[in-house]
Design an enzyme around this catalytic site. Structure first.
Site, PDB file in Angstrom:
ATOM      1  N   HIS A  18     -99.383  19.120  38.381  1.00  0.00           N
ATOM      2  CA  HIS A  18    -100.246  19.350  37.472  1.00  0.00           C
ATOM      3  C   HIS A  18     -99.546  20.873  36.549  1.00  0.00           C
ATOM      4  O   HIS A  18     -99.392  20.759  35.433  1.00  0.00           O
ATOM      5  CB  HIS A  18    -101.555  19.679  37.652  1.00  0.00           C
ATOM      6  CG  HIS A  18    -102.335  18.600  38.040  1.00  0.00           C
ATOM      7  ND1 HIS A  18    -103.144  18.716  39.458  1.00  0.00           N
ATOM      8  CD2 HIS A  18    -102.670  17.458  37.701  1.00  0.00           C
ATOM      9  CE1 HIS A  18    -103.656  17.321  39.521  1.00  0.00           C
ATOM     10  NE2 HIS A  18    -103.645  16.932  38.474  1.00  0.00           N
ATOM     11  N   LYS A  42    -118.148  10.583  40.357  1.00  0.00           N
ATOM     12  CA  LYS A  42    -116.961  10.590  41.579  1.00  0.00           C
ATOM     13  C   LYS A  42    -117.078  11.785  42.408  1.00  0.00           C
ATOM     14  O   LYS A  42    -117.453  13.095  42.120  1.00  0.00           O
ATOM     15  CB  LYS A  42    -115.889  10.980  40.339  1.00  0.00           C
ATOM     16  CG  LYS A  42    -114.504  10.114  40.906  1.00  0.00           C
ATOM     17  CD  LYS A  42    -113.551  10.527  39.509  1.00  0.00           C
ATOM     18  CE  LYS A  42    -112.202   9.795  39.903  1.00  0.00           C
ATOM     19  NZ  LYS A  42    -111.208  10.235  38.761  1.00  0.00           N
ATOM     20  N   ARG A  90     -96.378   9.384  37.168  1.00  0.00           N
ATOM     21  CA  ARG A  90     -95.376   9.605  38.414  1.00  0.00           C
ATOM     22  C   ARG A  90     -94.842   8.163  38.422  1.00  0.00           C
ATOM     23  O   ARG A  90     -93.846   7.826  37.699  1.00  0.00           O
ATOM     24  CB  ARG A  90     -96.182  10.047  39.364  1.00  0.00           C
ATOM     25  CG  ARG A  90     -96.822  11.502  39.340  1.00  0.00           C
ATOM     26  CD  ARG A  90     -97.818  11.624  40.245  1.00  0.00           C
ATOM     27  NE  ARG A  90     -99.236  10.868  39.687  1.00  0.00           N
ATOM     28  CZ  ARG A  90    -100.518  11.105  40.354  1.00  0.00           C
ATOM     29  NH1 ARG A  90    -100.349  11.758  41.199  1.00  0.00           N
ATOM     30  NH2 ARG A  90    -101.411  10.426  39.618  1.00  0.00           N
ATOM     31  N   SER A 128    -103.451  15.198  44.051  1.00  0.00           N
ATOM     32  CA  SER A 128    -104.548  15.885  44.788  1.00  0.00           C
ATOM     33  C   SER A 128    -105.143  15.231  45.782  1.00  0.00           C
ATOM     34  O   SER A 128    -105.202  15.921  46.920  1.00  0.00           O
ATOM     35  CB  SER A 128    -105.491  16.136  43.715  1.00  0.00           C
ATOM     36  OG  SER A 128    -105.040  16.739  42.449  1.00  0.00           O
TER      37      SER A 128
HETATM   38  P1  ADP Z   1    -107.335  11.608  36.839  1.00  0.00           P
HETATM   39  O1  ADP Z   1    -108.561  11.457  37.608  1.00  0.00           O
HETATM   40  O2  ADP Z   1    -107.745  11.701  35.386  1.00  0.00           O
HETATM   41  O3  ADP Z   1    -106.381  10.803  37.012  1.00  0.00           O
HETATM   42  P2  ADP Z   1    -105.803  13.791  37.883  1.00  0.00           P
HETATM   43  O4  ADP Z   1    -106.002  15.091  38.263  1.00  0.00           O
HETATM   44  O5  ADP Z   1    -105.465  12.840  38.903  1.00  0.00           O
HETATM   45  O6  ADP Z   1    -106.953  13.109  37.103  1.00  0.00           O
HETATM   46  O7  ADP Z   1    -104.455  13.748  36.959  1.00  0.00           O
HETATM   47  C1  ADP Z   1    -104.549  14.078  35.802  1.00  0.00           C
HETATM   48  C2  ADP Z   1    -103.248  13.714  34.991  1.00  0.00           C
HETATM   49  O8  ADP Z   1    -101.974  14.246  35.645  1.00  0.00           O
HETATM   50  C3  ADP Z   1    -102.937  12.146  35.122  1.00  0.00           C
HETATM   51  O9  ADP Z   1    -102.315  11.656  34.076  1.00  0.00           O
HETATM   52  C4  ADP Z   1    -101.969  12.314  36.139  1.00  0.00           C
HETATM   53  O10 ADP Z   1    -101.020  11.073  36.099  1.00  0.00           O
HETATM   54  C5  ADP Z   1    -101.168  13.442  36.027  1.00  0.00           C
HETATM   55  N1  ADP Z   1    -100.716  13.991  37.327  1.00  0.00           N
HETATM   56  C6  ADP Z   1    -101.187  14.041  38.609  1.00  0.00           C
HETATM   57  N2  ADP Z   1    -100.350  14.741  39.360  1.00  0.00           N
HETATM   58  C7  ADP Z   1     -99.197  14.573  38.718  1.00  0.00           C
HETATM   59  C8  ADP Z   1     -97.844  15.018  39.268  1.00  0.00           C
HETATM   60  N3  ADP Z   1     -97.461  15.405  40.519  1.00  0.00           N
HETATM   61  N4  ADP Z   1     -96.757  15.177  38.284  1.00  0.00           N
HETATM   62  C9  ADP Z   1     -97.087  14.732  36.980  1.00  0.00           C
HETATM   63  N5  ADP Z   1     -98.299  14.478  36.573  1.00  0.00           N
HETATM   64  C10 ADP Z   1     -99.215  14.384  37.447  1.00  0.00           C
END
Ligand code: ADP
Length: 165
Positions: A18, A42, A90, A128
């Site tokens: 992130h 959630k 990803r 995460s």
């Molecule tokens: P959500 O529940 O909205 O998917 P996340 O926190 O899992 O929330 O992800 C938020 C955004 O960040 C999403 O677009 C996800 O694809 C992106 N994201 C999560 N992890 C990574 C990573 N390791 N590298 C790049 N983008 C990421």
């Protein structure tokens, strides 16, 4: 670009993936906001306020606003006058979900544009949920999350473990 862009997500918790995305998005958009989704349906490890605090401590840039949003993403964007959503992609597995979300959001509000940044190579399989799983079972996630987040996560997980004893 002075345009306001929003990077929304669960951030439960923020990972180095992130963080990499935030840095790169900020180099394109001076005005970047991070929106932490509040969805009581959630189950999350951290409360929305804790997730905001972890992001603030990690990002450490007062110019990037970090806040929760309790409504639909399109409603949030309209409320703050933003038209651009930044999301990360990803592996291919992200594509279907992200495509669906982007199309749905565009159907709800045709003015909204979703821009995707490809994940950087070291973070392509970092999520995460994987970090939480590894940490829960005592694995080393120090290369996956910022130090501040690691400490908070260990504390939270040991509290959960104590609760279940
Ligand atoms: P959500 O529940 O909205 O998917 P996340 O926190 O899992 O929330 O992800 C938020 C955004 O960040 C999403 O677009 C996800 O694809 C992106 N994201 C999560 N992890 C990574 C990573 N390791 N590298 C790049 N983008 C990421």
């Amino acid at each position: 670009m002075k345009k306001l862009a929003v990077y929304p997500g669960s951030f439960d918790p923020i990972t180095n993936g992130h963080l990499d995305l935030i840095r790169r998005a900020h180099s394109v958009f001076d005005n970047l906001r991070i929106g932490v989704a509040v969805n009581p349906r959630k189950k999350t490890l951290f409360t929305p306020e804790e997730r905001v605090e972890l992001i603030r401590q990690t990002v450490g840039d007062a110019k990037i606003v970090v806040e929760t949003f309790p409504d639909l993403l399109v409603q949030y964007l309209t409320r703050i006058g933003a038209k651009v959503v930044v999301r990360g992609l990803r592996a291919i597995s992200d594509f279907d979900y992200e495509f669906q979300m982007a199309i749905t959001n565009r159907n709800l509000n045709p003015d909204i544009e979703t821009l995707f940044l490809m994940a950087s190579e070291p973070y392509i399989y970092l999520s995460s949920s994987m970090v939480k799983e590894i940490c829960y079972f005592g694995g080393d996630v120090s290369s996956m999350v910022p130090r501040y987040v690691l400490r908070a996560m260990k504390k939270k997980i040991s509290a959960i473990r104590a609760e279940h004893l």
